[in-house]
Write a protein that holds these residues in place. Structure first.
Motif, PDB file in Angstrom:
ATOM      1  N   SER A 178     -38.205  21.517 -23.595  1.00 38.72           N
ATOM      2  CA  SER A 178     -39.352  21.796 -24.578  1.00 38.72           C
ATOM      3  C   SER A 178     -40.896  21.972 -23.579  1.00 38.72           C
ATOM      4  O   SER A 178     -41.869  22.420 -24.266  1.00 38.72           O
ATOM      5  CB  SER A 178     -39.883  20.908 -25.478  1.00 38.72           C
ATOM      6  OG  SER A 178     -40.154  19.523 -25.082  1.00 38.72           O
ATOM      7  N   PRO A 182     -45.320  23.943 -23.208  1.00 37.77           N
ATOM      8  CA  PRO A 182     -44.678  23.694 -24.685  1.00 37.77           C
ATOM      9  C   PRO A 182     -44.998  24.557 -25.869  1.00 37.77           C
ATOM     10  O   PRO A 182     -44.339  24.905 -26.428  1.00 37.77           O
ATOM     11  CB  PRO A 182     -45.288  22.211 -24.901  1.00 37.77           C
ATOM     12  CG  PRO A 182     -46.207  21.779 -23.863  1.00 37.77           C
ATOM     13  CD  PRO A 182     -46.193  22.784 -22.845  1.00 37.77           C
ATOM     14  N   GLU A 183     -46.289  24.921 -25.730  1.00 36.93           N
ATOM     15  CA  GLU A 183     -46.867  25.973 -26.884  1.00 36.93           C
ATOM     16  C   GLU A 183     -46.247  27.249 -26.595  1.00 36.93           C
ATOM     17  O   GLU A 183     -45.936  27.777 -27.703  1.00 36.93           O
ATOM     18  CB  GLU A 183     -48.344  26.143 -26.460  1.00 36.93           C
ATOM     19  CG  GLU A 183     -49.249  24.855 -26.786  1.00 36.93           C
ATOM     20  CD  GLU A 183     -50.616  24.982 -25.965  1.00 36.93           C
ATOM     21  OE1 GLU A 183     -51.177  26.016 -25.960  1.00 36.93           O
ATOM     22  OE2 GLU A 183     -51.150  23.909 -25.818  1.00 36.93           O
ATOM     23  N   VAL A 228     -42.326  26.693 -27.745  1.00 38.45           N
ATOM     24  CA  VAL A 228     -42.004  26.521 -29.219  1.00 38.45           C
ATOM     25  C   VAL A 228     -42.156  27.749 -30.017  1.00 38.45           C
ATOM     26  O   VAL A 228     -41.504  27.893 -31.046  1.00 38.45           O
ATOM     27  CB  VAL A 228     -42.848  25.230 -29.964  1.00 38.45           C
ATOM     28  CG1 VAL A 228     -44.243  25.560 -30.075  1.00 38.45           C
ATOM     29  CG2 VAL A 228     -42.225  25.024 -31.275  1.00 38.45           C
ATOM     30  N   ARG A 229     -42.957  28.668 -29.427  1.00 34.22           N
ATOM     31  CA  ARG A 229     -42.967  30.226 -30.201  1.00 34.22           C
ATOM     32  C   ARG A 229     -41.774  30.695 -30.000  1.00 34.22           C
ATOM     33  O   ARG A 229     -41.242  31.454 -30.770  1.00 34.22           O
ATOM     34  CB  ARG A 229     -44.155  30.642 -29.519  1.00 34.22           C
ATOM     35  CG  ARG A 229     -45.444  30.401 -30.219  1.00 34.22           C
ATOM     36  CD  ARG A 229     -46.659  31.125 -29.960  1.00 34.22           C
ATOM     37  NE  ARG A 229     -47.640  30.413 -29.892  1.00 34.22           N
ATOM     38  CZ  ARG A 229     -48.278  29.757 -29.035  1.00 34.22           C
ATOM     39  NH1 ARG A 229     -48.210  30.255 -27.750  1.00 34.22           N
ATOM     40  NH2 ARG A 229     -49.536  28.701 -29.342  1.00 34.22           N
ATOM     41  N   HIS A 249     -39.066  20.560 -31.159  1.00 33.93           N
ATOM     42  CA  HIS A 249     -38.770  19.198 -30.453  1.00 33.93           C
ATOM     43  C   HIS A 249     -39.286  18.233 -31.486  1.00 33.93           C
ATOM     44  O   HIS A 249     -40.625  17.794 -31.464  1.00 33.93           O
ATOM     45  CB  HIS A 249     -39.456  19.144 -29.149  1.00 33.93           C
ATOM     46  CG  HIS A 249     -39.024  17.861 -28.229  1.00 33.93           C
ATOM     47  ND1 HIS A 249     -39.360  17.668 -27.039  1.00 33.93           N
ATOM     48  CD2 HIS A 249     -38.326  16.932 -28.645  1.00 33.93           C
ATOM     49  CE1 HIS A 249     -38.961  16.682 -26.655  1.00 33.93           C
ATOM     50  NE2 HIS A 249     -38.273  15.985 -27.483  1.00 33.93           N
ATOM     51  N   ASN A 273     -46.516  27.290 -34.779  1.00 34.25           N
ATOM     52  CA  ASN A 273     -45.876  28.284 -33.806  1.00 34.25           C
ATOM     53  C   ASN A 273     -45.519  29.508 -34.221  1.00 34.25           C
ATOM     54  O   ASN A 273     -45.426  30.555 -33.393  1.00 34.25           O
ATOM     55  CB  ASN A 273     -44.538  27.819 -33.248  1.00 34.25           C
ATOM     56  CG  ASN A 273     -43.260  27.645 -34.075  1.00 34.25           C
ATOM     57  OD1 ASN A 273     -43.881  27.442 -35.555  1.00 34.25           O
ATOM     58  ND2 ASN A 273     -42.098  27.760 -33.860  1.00 34.25           N
TER      59      ASN A 273
END
Ligand SMILES: Nc1ncnc2c1ncn2[C@@H]1O[C@H](COP(=O)(O)OP(=O)(O)O)[C@@H](O)[C@H]1O
Ligand SMILES: [Mg+2]
Lengths: 246, 291
Positions: free
Chosen positions: A50, A72-73, A76-77, A82, A105
């Motif tokens: 992630s 991470p941003e 997740v998109r 997670h 996201n």
């Protein structure tokens, strides 16, 4: 092509080598469980996927695209949600608000739409419906786990990472959580499930991997793993016995 | 009895300024876990911008006001990028030192530009005030109270009823989890600094006609805001507002009944008293529960 593939991933925390050349893959539609004792590197594996932790070497490929260098941003998109160890429900927000934020996201979705989807989550997680307007910190561990999983599903993930959803929960709550995982599986979401509780993990999985001190030691179908004498003795038996005793 | 109402009115007026500054202070603290020692300079810089636009350049008050607030938005963004952002992965200590450095840099630069003599900013309204019975209502104080009420209401609505407000709250509660959900954490913190600089600046502009505009203004206001947050319970938004109002009232009554020269000293006294006897603030338990 697998949905996600880890190629020779190593992760270091300073001196500690938490993952040493781990390679694994998950096909679309599969539920795969990652087993291992405390400190084996299960959470680190999910954190590397992630984007919370950067691998020292190796590569992670999701839908044919390398995740190297993404945070991470961004990850997740791309469709990887997670649900971390310890649930991490926002304490000062209500259950409903926590769940709504799971959609952060996805772009171009109106607040009204997200609100509706969050309401609909309580069909699957009916146990927490009465607590939807209660602040996160007042919820019990099991309720928080359900909020955390529902929040993860709000991302409409192609791959859902679940880190020890049974940890610290009473047996009757654990089976409720696993009923939900089975339902998620039935709906076709791909899941990578980390568990110390081997029996529960294998009960919902198509395949499993066993991790020991940062290395994958064995992989196979649930019954193969369950019946593998070495595995049982070394990694699963201990937990199975503990589980039977308590 | 009328004197009590008179003092109460003035106390709430000046307390509103402390409340606004304390609010900005708490928002940054909650978003970054850092005590911003350059919070008072937000108010000072805005007041000096007003002096530049409306006194030096003689532009109309409203244009100067809008330009000053716009300037504070930019100042907040630059402050974030220069003072907080490069140190965001460090412990709180380097960041605190960085804010202290920024405070010194900004007030001394202002000193270099404007010298030590205080500047004067006139009231916004030409109409100075009126009596209700024997209580005199100064329009500048009324304006301060009015703006504070509107801003607090706006902020409540914003944090409780918008998705962006919820994302800001989530960011302040658990940054790693927020980023896992796809909330742009760096942007949320940027928004917080910009908003905080703007309400601090607004407070500075409102209070400027009452105090003098000088480089010491920032330090005085920061001390009051800090005391207000201790009274209200550190990190609590509602507490900061109540604490600011309480402090304004306490020091106004203190000045009237005890000693005028020690007016600013009451903030210190109250601060120390709370730290010793009730460090959790008036609403201590509620804050602990919220944590
Ligand atoms: N933030 C960290 N800093 C240093 N060491 C860590 C950190 N997180 C985990 N570790 C170490 O890495 C190893 C793997 O941890 P983890 O992935 O959390 O294991 P598991 O989830 O299987 O219990 C352990 O030895 C643990 O002590
Ligand atoms: Mg773990």
């Amino acid at each position: 092509m697998p949905l996600i593939e880890l190629k020779n991933v190593s992760v270091r925390y300073g001196e500690i080598e938490a993952l040493r050349g781990v390679s694994l893959s998950v096909e679309a539609g599969e539920v795969v469980t990652l087993l291992g004792g405390n400190g084996a590197g299960k959470s680190t594996t999910l954190r590397a996927i992630s984007g919370l932790t950067k691998p020292a070497s190796g590569e992670i490929i999701f839908e044919g695209q390398s995740l190297t260098g993404l945070g991470p941003e961004e990850i997740v998109r791309l469709g990887i949600a997670h649900v971390p160890e310890g649930r991490r429900v926002f304490p000062g927000l209500t259950a409903h608000e926590n769940i709504m934020l799971g959609a952060s996201n996805r772009s171009g979705v109106s607040k009204a739409q997200i609100d509706q989807e969050a309401d609909a989550m309580f069909d699957l997680f009916s146990d927490i419906r009465p607590f939807q307007h209660v602040l996160g910190w007042t919820l019990s561990g099991g309720q928080q786990q359900m909020v955390a999983v529902a929040r993860g599903l709000m991302a409409k993930p192609k791959l859902l990472l679940l880190d020890e959803p049974s940890l610290g929960l009473a047996p009757v709550i654990v089976s409720k959580v696993f009923e939900i995982i089975k339902e998620i599986r039935r709906r076709g979401t791909t899941v990578l499930l980390v568990e110390q509780n081997a029996r529960m993990g294998l009960s919902v999985a198509d395949r499993g991997y066993v991790l020991e001190t940062g290395r994958l030691v064995v992989t196979g179908k649930p019954d193969e793993l369950w019946n593998n004498e070495d595995v049982r003795a070394a990694y699963l038996g201990g937990h199975a016995r503990t589980a039977a005793k308590t | 009895m009328d004197i009590v109402f008179q003092l109460l009115f003035q106390g709430i007026g000046i307390g509103s300024v402390y409340a606004l500054v304390a609010l900005g202070f708490v928002l940054i603290f909650r978003a970054t876990n850092v005590v911003n020692f350059a919070q008072g300079e937000f108010s000072m810089v805005a007041a000096f911008l007003m002096v530049i636009f409306s006194v030096d350049l003689e532009w109309p008050y409203w244009i100067s006001f809008i330009l000053s607030l716009g300037g504070m938005a930019i100042y907040g963004a630059l402050f974030n990028l220069g003072v907080y952002f490069p140190l965001r992965h460090r412990t709180y200590l380097p960041v605190i030192i960085s804010t202290i450095g920024a405070s010194i840099l900004v007030s001394n630069s202002t000193l270099a530009l404007y010298g030590p003599q205080p500047q004067v900013l006139s009231n916004l309204l030409d109409f100075p005030g009126f009596n209700i019975g024997t209580v005199y209502l100064d329009t500048q104080y009324l304006l301060i109270i009015g703006v504070t009420v509107v801003l607090v209401a706006f902020q409540y609505w914003f944090f409780e009823h918008t998705l962006l407000g919820k994302k800001l709250q989530a960011t302040s509660q658990d940054k790693e989890m927020a980023s896992l959900l796809g909330i742009p954490v760096a942007t949320m913190i940027m928004v917080t600094f910009v908003y905080s600089a703007m309400i601090g600046g607004l407070a500075g502009i409102l209070v400027a006609p009452i105090l003098f505009v000088s480089i010491h203004m920032g330090g005085t206001i920061a001390l009051k805001a800090f005391a207000a947050t201790i009274i209200g319970g550190f990190g609590d938004v509602a507490g900061a507002i109540i604490g600011g109002l309480a402090l304004g009232v306490i020091e106004t009554f203190g000045a009237a009944y005890v000693s005028v020269p020690y007016k600013d000293g009451f903030a210190f006294l109250v601060l120390v008293a709370f730290l010793v006897f009730r460090p959790q603030g008036i609403f201590g338990e509620r804050v602990a529960e919220k944590a």
